[in-house]
Design an enzyme around this catalytic site. Structure first.
Site, PDB file in Angstrom:
ATOM      1  N   CYS A 106     -60.028  80.018  44.614  1.00 49.73           N
ATOM      2  CA  CYS A 106     -60.125  79.129  43.448  1.00 49.73           C
ATOM      3  C   CYS A 106     -59.581  77.736  43.755  1.00 49.73           C
ATOM      4  O   CYS A 106     -58.684  77.574  44.566  1.00 49.73           O
ATOM      5  CB  CYS A 106     -59.299  79.684  42.301  1.00 49.73           C
ATOM      6  SG  CYS A 106     -59.691  81.368  41.867  1.00 49.73           S
ATOM      7  N   TRP A 130     -63.048  82.037  42.046  1.00 53.85           N
ATOM      8  CA  TRP A 130     -63.405  83.075  43.007  1.00 53.85           C
ATOM      9  C   TRP A 130     -62.998  84.375  42.328  1.00 53.85           C
ATOM     10  O   TRP A 130     -61.809  84.636  42.144  1.00 53.85           O
ATOM     11  CB  TRP A 130     -62.605  82.842  44.288  1.00 53.85           C
ATOM     12  CG  TRP A 130     -63.048  83.592  45.491  1.00 53.85           C
ATOM     13  CD1 TRP A 130     -64.105  83.303  46.306  1.00 53.85           C
ATOM     14  CD2 TRP A 130     -62.410  84.740  46.064  1.00 53.85           C
ATOM     15  NE1 TRP A 130     -64.164  84.203  47.336  1.00 53.85           N
ATOM     16  CE2 TRP A 130     -63.150  85.086  47.224  1.00 53.85           C
ATOM     17  CE3 TRP A 130     -61.305  85.514  45.726  1.00 53.85           C
ATOM     18  CZ2 TRP A 130     -62.814  86.166  48.025  1.00 53.85           C
ATOM     19  CZ3 TRP A 130     -60.969  86.589  46.534  1.00 53.85           C
ATOM     20  CH2 TRP A 130     -61.718  86.907  47.664  1.00 53.85           C
ATOM     21  N   LYS A 135     -61.388  79.837  52.148  1.00 58.74           N
ATOM     22  CA  LYS A 135     -60.629  79.219  53.241  1.00 58.74           C
ATOM     23  C   LYS A 135     -59.186  79.701  53.263  1.00 58.74           C
ATOM     24  O   LYS A 135     -58.656  80.032  54.308  1.00 58.74           O
ATOM     25  CB  LYS A 135     -60.688  77.695  53.119  1.00 58.74           C
ATOM     26  CG  LYS A 135     -59.955  76.956  54.247  1.00 58.74           C
ATOM     27  CD  LYS A 135     -60.576  77.239  55.602  1.00 58.74           C
ATOM     28  CE  LYS A 135     -59.858  76.565  56.760  1.00 58.74           C
ATOM     29  NZ  LYS A 135     -60.254  77.192  58.043  1.00 58.74           N
ATOM     30  N   GLU A 170     -62.041  88.570  67.989  1.00 57.39           N
ATOM     31  CA  GLU A 170     -62.264  87.285  67.336  1.00 57.39           C
ATOM     32  C   GLU A 170     -63.765  86.931  67.364  1.00 57.39           C
ATOM     33  O   GLU A 170     -64.308  86.424  66.375  1.00 57.39           O
ATOM     34  CB  GLU A 170     -61.414  86.209  68.031  1.00 57.39           C
ATOM     35  CG  GLU A 170     -61.708  84.783  67.648  1.00 57.39           C
ATOM     36  CD  GLU A 170     -61.623  84.481  66.151  1.00 57.39           C
ATOM     37  OE1 GLU A 170     -61.047  85.268  65.391  1.00 57.39           O
ATOM     38  OE2 GLU A 170     -62.178  83.437  65.757  1.00 57.39           O
ATOM     39  N   ASN A 219     -55.179  79.272  39.309  1.00 57.57           N
ATOM     40  CA  ASN A 219     -55.347  79.953  40.596  1.00 57.57           C
ATOM     41  C   ASN A 219     -54.232  80.983  40.704  1.00 57.57           C
ATOM     42  O   ASN A 219     -53.093  80.681  40.339  1.00 57.57           O
ATOM     43  CB  ASN A 219     -55.185  78.979  41.761  1.00 57.57           C
ATOM     44  CG  ASN A 219     -56.296  77.961  41.838  1.00 57.57           C
ATOM     45  OD1 ASN A 219     -57.281  78.054  41.112  1.00 57.57           O
ATOM     46  ND2 ASN A 219     -56.140  76.996  42.723  1.00 57.57           N
TER      47      ASN A 219
HETATM   48  C1  F6R Z   1     -61.653  83.481  60.228  1.00 57.72           C
HETATM   49  C2  F6R Z   1     -60.679  82.952  59.319  1.00 57.72           C
HETATM   50  C3  F6R Z   1     -59.771  83.883  58.571  1.00 57.72           C
HETATM   51  C4  F6R Z   1     -58.342  83.305  58.584  1.00 57.72           C
HETATM   52  C5  F6R Z   1     -57.396  84.167  57.750  1.00 57.72           C
HETATM   53  C6  F6R Z   1     -55.972  83.639  57.780  1.00 57.72           C
HETATM   54  O1  F6R Z   1     -62.416  82.509  60.856  1.00 57.72           O
HETATM   55  O2  F6R Z   1     -60.609  81.763  59.175  1.00 57.72           O
HETATM   56  O3  F6R Z   1     -59.791  85.166  59.102  1.00 57.72           O
HETATM   57  O4  F6R Z   1     -57.918  83.223  59.905  1.00 57.72           O
HETATM   58  O5  F6R Z   1     -57.831  84.234  56.419  1.00 57.72           O
HETATM   59  O6  F6R Z   1     -55.897  82.335  57.294  1.00 57.72           O
HETATM   60  P1  F6R Z   1     -54.645  81.425  57.590  1.00 57.72           P
HETATM   61  O7  F6R Z   1     -54.633  81.141  59.057  1.00 57.72           O
HETATM   62  O8  F6R Z   1     -54.848  80.193  56.772  1.00 57.72           O
HETATM   63  O9  F6R Z   1     -53.434  82.208  57.173  1.00 57.72           O
END
Ligand code: F6R
Length: 612
Positions: free
Chosen positions: A2, A75, A607, A482, A101
């Site tokens: 969100c 979301w 994200k 990955e 959110n």
């Molecule tokens: C994959 C991706 C996600 C993040 C995960 C953790 O390409 O981007 O798997 O790596 O959601 O996110 P952060 O690093 O922001 O804690």
């Protein structure tokens, strides 16, 4: 996940809010909405609908004027993505509107209570209860009404509230979900993410958990949840609006991959000590004695952050000879972990906001453990929570799929392993060898990116497969994980990663001409075993893509067998994993494009995952 925007000023709010929401689209969402205040008598006007921000813009009523407003991209967590569940949520009289959110954990308990009091709840959401609680408060000010409502709820929130009786202001609050206040000239902005602010202002204040703020044209005032004032000055941030724009590139993901070499230079800059063959990581807040006392390293992260954490843990074990392992933060926090005083916990997070990782960090600290963060976003929740850490300096990462932050995390781990190793048994010669290797990484990344077109040809073919395996052994296994993750998330192909050694314990049964395998085969001490596994796959007719070094001889595979190779430059063997990962990022990107998908907006994904 969100997104929130808000505006108070002399311009019409709706176009600015829509523009702000479109800047948050990359975070992932399924519906969007706005509320504007057009004066005390008119109440709050809302417009909201399932779908994209452009659908909302097209459906906006002609008369939607107002210079104070809030907006949201949702979301779905409670109830499906439809017009009713979209935010803002209002009270029955349409005088209060809330965007939120996070999750209100006790919403299910509060709903019957409100219903008994005669309130008709119209949505399935947890947020709607907040709108009713604010409206039902007898307090004199909007700040007090919001504080009273928040006193009734448990959970996490970043939120913004408008009320027709207080038409000059937006009241915002934070508890576990970011809220930023942006200072303009005689106008003020609010957002949950910098991306929505930078076109208007880079003078920003971050609210802390438990805080409330009043935002009016003239400025903002911050309070604790008991409404005692607290000073939260705004700072000028060192960010460039261009970082939040794909420019001439087709997508943010492509732009961010092309930035890998420059980002790598940034994370290494000033941190390598060639004279002593070690690294300087002042942000760890640990002296040599603290570093020597560490007897175990545990790395925590989610998704790609976990996979690069696995690469980092094996590098630490190899170079520093300290037992090290990685675990998904989302699992760790649920299993009442034993926290050891001589263990160094390492939390990995690009955004610094991932709730599972943040809660794992809080659990470790609550039990007296030492935790450092490998975090990209400066001042983010995890960065503020940890005892020390290494900032990744990758610059803003907008695409959902993490690329440059991931490469920089690996390099940060390499420097950590070097520092831990050099206070133990890693020789100065090996330290210098690794430093030379690290310094060569940016130019190696350039070479890999220059081969993008060849990877695109491979991706064209792979994208046609419904199901694929990714395999790698020891250092190569997290690389395979990955690679499979990236392909899954942006091309929606089913991809499964296995340790190469596990092939004959199960997955070999599925190998056939329809199921390609992407194999990670560096030229290291395990190369013969890895090439042996390729033969087993080829013997069963399985197509192969081999990510390898040009010194590796794949000879002996059946003539005419479907095998394609992607060669990466050789580096120090400990650093191979990251160079082997980049072609897999490219592969996923090109597969997504070949399938006509938008790599920046993978379905169902966000994200930063700021809910449990
Ligand atoms: C994959 C991706 C996600 C993040 C995960 C953790 O390409 O981007 O798997 O790596 O959601 O996110 P952060 O690093 O922001 O804690």
């Amino acid at each position: 996940m969100c997104g929130i925007v808000a505006y108070v000023g002399s311009q019409q709010a709706a176009p600015l809010l829509l523009e702000g929401l479109s800047r948050l689209e990359h975070r992932g969402y399924d519906s969007a909405g706005l509320a504007v205040l057009s004066g005390t008598s008119a109440g709050v006007r809302t417009a909201k609908r399932a779908g994209r921000v452009r659908d909302l813009a097209a459906a906006l009523p002609k008369r939607f004027g107002g210079k104070v407003g809030i907006g949201h991209t949702r979301w779905a967590t409670h109830g499906p993505a439809n017009d009713v569940n979209a935010h803002p949520h209002t009270d029955a009289d349409g005088r209060v509107a809330v965007v939120h959110n996070g999750i209100i954990d006790n919403a299910a308990a509060l709903r019957p209570e409100l219903a008994d009091a005669g309130v008709e709840l119209v949505s399935d959401t947890d947020t709607e209860v907040l709108a009713h609680l604010v409206a039902r408060s007898d307090a004199d000010t909007l700040e007090a009404k919001v504080a009273e409502a928040l006193g009734r709820v448990d959970g996490t929130w970043g939120l913004a509230v408008v009320h027709a009786d207080f038409p000059d202001r937006v009241v915002v609050a934070r508890n576990g979900s970011p809220i930023l206040v942006g200072v303009g000239s005689n106008e003020m902005y609010v957002a949950s993410d910098l991306a929505a602010l930078v076109r208007h202002t880079t003078t920003v204040a971050h609210l802390e958990d438990g805080e409330i703020a009043t935002v009016t044209t003239g400025g903002f005032t911050t309070y604790r949840d008991d409404l005692t004032a607290v000073r939260r000055p705004a700072h000028e941030l060192d960010v460039d609006a261009a970082d939040f724009d794909p420019g001439e590139h087709e997508s943010f993901m492509l732009k961010e991959m092309l930035e890998l070499p420059e980002a790598a230079e940034h994370v290494l800059r000033g941190r390598l000590d060639e004279r002593f063959g070690t690294s300087h990581l002042g942000g760890l807040n640990m002296d040599a004695r603290d570093t020597r006392d560490i007897s175990r390293v545990r790395v925590l992260g989610c998704g790609s952050a976990y996979y690069v954490g696995q690469m980092g843990a094996s590098m630490i074990e190899e170079l520093a000879r300290i037992p090290a392992e990685a675990e998904p933060a989302s699992e760790f926090r649920y299993r009442n972990p034993v926290i050891e005083p001589d263990t160094l916990y390492v939390a990995v997070s690009q955004s610094g906001e991932t709730l599972d990782t943040l809660l794992a960090v809080q659990e470790i600290r609550r039990k007296g453990g030492r935790v450092i963060g490998l975090v990209n976003v400066v001042g983010s929740a995890i960065a503020r929570e940890v005892d020390g850490g290494i900032y990744l300096h990758a610059g803003p990462e907008v695409a959902v799929a993490s690329t440059k932050a991931l490469t920089n995390t690996f390099l940060a781990f390499a420097m950590l392993a070097l520092q831990l190793g050099r206070v133990r048994d890693l020789s100065i010669a090996d330290g210098k060898r690794l430093i030379a290797g690290l310094q060569s990484v940016p130019s190696h990344l350039e070479k890999i990116l220059a081969g993008s077109d060849e990877v695109a040809e491979v991706a064209q073919v792979l994208a046609q497969a419904e199901s694929l395996f990714f395999i790698g052994r020891v250092r190569g296994y997290p690389v395979a994980r990955e690679g499979a993750q990236k392909l899954k998330e942006i091309s929606y192909r089913h991809a499964e990663a296995y340790p190469t050694s596990e092939l004959k314990h199960g997955p070999l049964a599925l190998i056939s001409p329809e199921v390609p395998t992407v194999a990670v085969v560096p030229d290291d001490e395990l190369v013969e075993r890895n090439v042996g596994a390729l033969h087993e796959i080829a013997a069963r007719g399985g197509p192969l893509v081999v990510v390898t070094h040009d010194t590796v001889d794949l000879g002996g595979l059946p003539r005419d067998h479907d095998v394609r190779r992607i060669d990466v430059p050789r580096c120090e063997r400990e650093l191979d994993p990251i160079l082997l990962t980049v072609p897999l990022q490219l592969l996923a990107y090109h597969a997504s494009v070949a399938l006509g998908l938008d790599p920046d907006k993978p379905r169902n994904l966000a994200k930063s995952v700021t809910v449990e």
